[in-house]
Motif scaffolding. Structure first.
Motif, mmCIF file in Angstrom:
data_model
loop_
_atom_site.group_PDB
_atom_site.id
_atom_site.type_symbol
_atom_site.label_atom_id
_atom_site.label_comp_id
_atom_site.label_asym_id
_atom_site.label_seq_id
_atom_site.Cartn_x
_atom_site.Cartn_y
_atom_site.Cartn_z
ATOM 1 N N LEU A 46 0.857 -1.180 0.000
ATOM 2 C CA LEU A 46 0.000 0.000 0.000
ATOM 3 C C LEU A 46 0.896 1.233 0.000
ATOM 4 N N GLY A 47 0.870 1.968 -1.106
ATOM 5 C CA GLY A 47 1.776 3.084 -1.301
ATOM 6 C C GLY A 47 2.671 2.823 -2.497
ATOM 7 N N THR A 48 3.233 3.883 -3.069
ATOM 8 C CA THR A 48 4.025 3.726 -4.288
ATOM 9 C C THR A 48 5.363 4.458 -4.219
ATOM 10 N N THR A 112 2.633 1.621 3.524
ATOM 11 C CA THR A 112 3.719 2.603 3.419
ATOM 12 C C THR A 112 3.160 3.916 2.867
ATOM 13 N N THR A 113 1.961 4.280 3.304
ATOM 14 C CA THR A 113 1.284 5.456 2.772
ATOM 15 C C THR A 113 1.723 6.718 3.513
ATOM 16 N N THR A 132 2.255 -4.761 8.336
ATOM 17 C CA THR A 132 3.285 -3.842 8.808
ATOM 18 C C THR A 132 2.852 -2.431 8.441
ATOM 19 N N SER A 133 3.169 -1.474 9.297
ATOM 20 C CA SER A 133 2.744 -0.088 9.080
ATOM 21 C C SER A 133 3.870 0.847 9.491
ATOM 22 N N VAL A 134 4.194 1.810 8.598
ATOM 23 C CA VAL A 134 5.342 2.685 8.872
ATOM 24 C C VAL A 134 5.011 4.172 8.792
ATOM 25 N N ARG A 135 3.739 4.529 8.557
ATOM 26 C CA ARG A 135 3.426 5.961 8.456
ATOM 27 C C ARG A 135 3.749 6.655 9.764
#
Length: 239
Positions: A46-48, A112-113, A132-135
């Motif tokens: 999720l995210g680019t 990774t949004t 996994t979440s990194v925002r």
């Protein structure tokens, strides 16, 4: 800047952006190695951006990924990144029309949004998925996901620190009474050391919420410096 631990003198000047991107993806991959099902093969990205790339590369090193789905705000960018990752990693990859579409049936999901509404919402998650979440700013996870998952962090103290150091993905549910501090099941180090258990069933949803801690960047920089010296690369600059 990477100092000599014995003297404090500068040892090297490194690109922190690249190192942080690789380190963040690698730490998420470690969480997947410790918490994702061993046969997890479908990965949702999720995210680019930079982190999307680093996560895809790292996760494919620890699990037998055969399919990658990429979703972001711009469908054209999602499709382009899917083509790039598919060619680089040798797996089937496609752009998804939405976060929900990418998450449907995914066995590992890397959020990774950068902004917007939570990209990970509980109704979109399949049983047994590892998230996994990194925002760093804003919510990337909804309350239900946090409440129902087995939650792992790098450091409890760092994760629950006051803004802007901690993560609102955990602090807000805590303040609202959705979870208690005991809901933070483990730190990564406890899983590595075996002092806390990991996944207990194939259906359990597991979550790794990253905030980034300085010691990881320092360790990554030291590894890069050691590798550079062993391979004889880099430029010597007299000070």
């Amino acid at each position: 800047m990477c100092p000599d631990l014995a003297t404090g003198h500068p040892d090297a000047l490194l690109d922190g952006t690249v190192i942080t991107a690789v380190r963040t993806g690698a730490t998420s991959a470690l969480s997947a190695r410790l918490l994702a099902r061993a046969d997890a093969a479908v990965l949702a990205i999720l995210g680019t951006g930079v982190q999307a790339r680093s996560h895809a590369r790292a996760i494919c090193r620890v699990r037998p990924i055969r399919e990658i789905r990429v979703a972001g705000r711009d469908p054209a960018r999602s499709a382009a990144l899917a083509d790039e990752l598919g060619a680089e990693l040798g797996v089937a990859a496609e752009g998804a029309g939405s976060y929900a579409e990418a998450l449907e049936g995914a066995e590992i999901a890397c959020a990774t949004t950068a902004d917007g509404e939570p990209a990970v919402q509980r109704p979109w998650l399949a049983p047994g998925v590892h998230v996994t979440s990194v925002r760093a700013v804003g919510r990337e996870l909804d309350d239900a996901t946090v409440a129902e998952a087995l939650v792992c962090v790098e450091s409890r103290r760092a994760a629950l620190a006051p803004f802007p150091a901690g993560t609102v993905d955990l602090v807000e549910p805590l303040r609202a009474g959705v979870i208690g501090e005991a809901h933070l099941h483990s730190e990564l180090g406890e899983l590595v050391a075996g002092t806390r258990p990991g996944r207990t069933s194939d259906e359990q949803i597991t979550l790794y919420k990253s905030v980034g801690v300085a010691v990881q960047d320092a360790a990554a920089a030291a590894l890069v410096l050691r590798a550079a010296r062993e391979r004889g690369v880099g430029t010597e600059v007299p000070l």
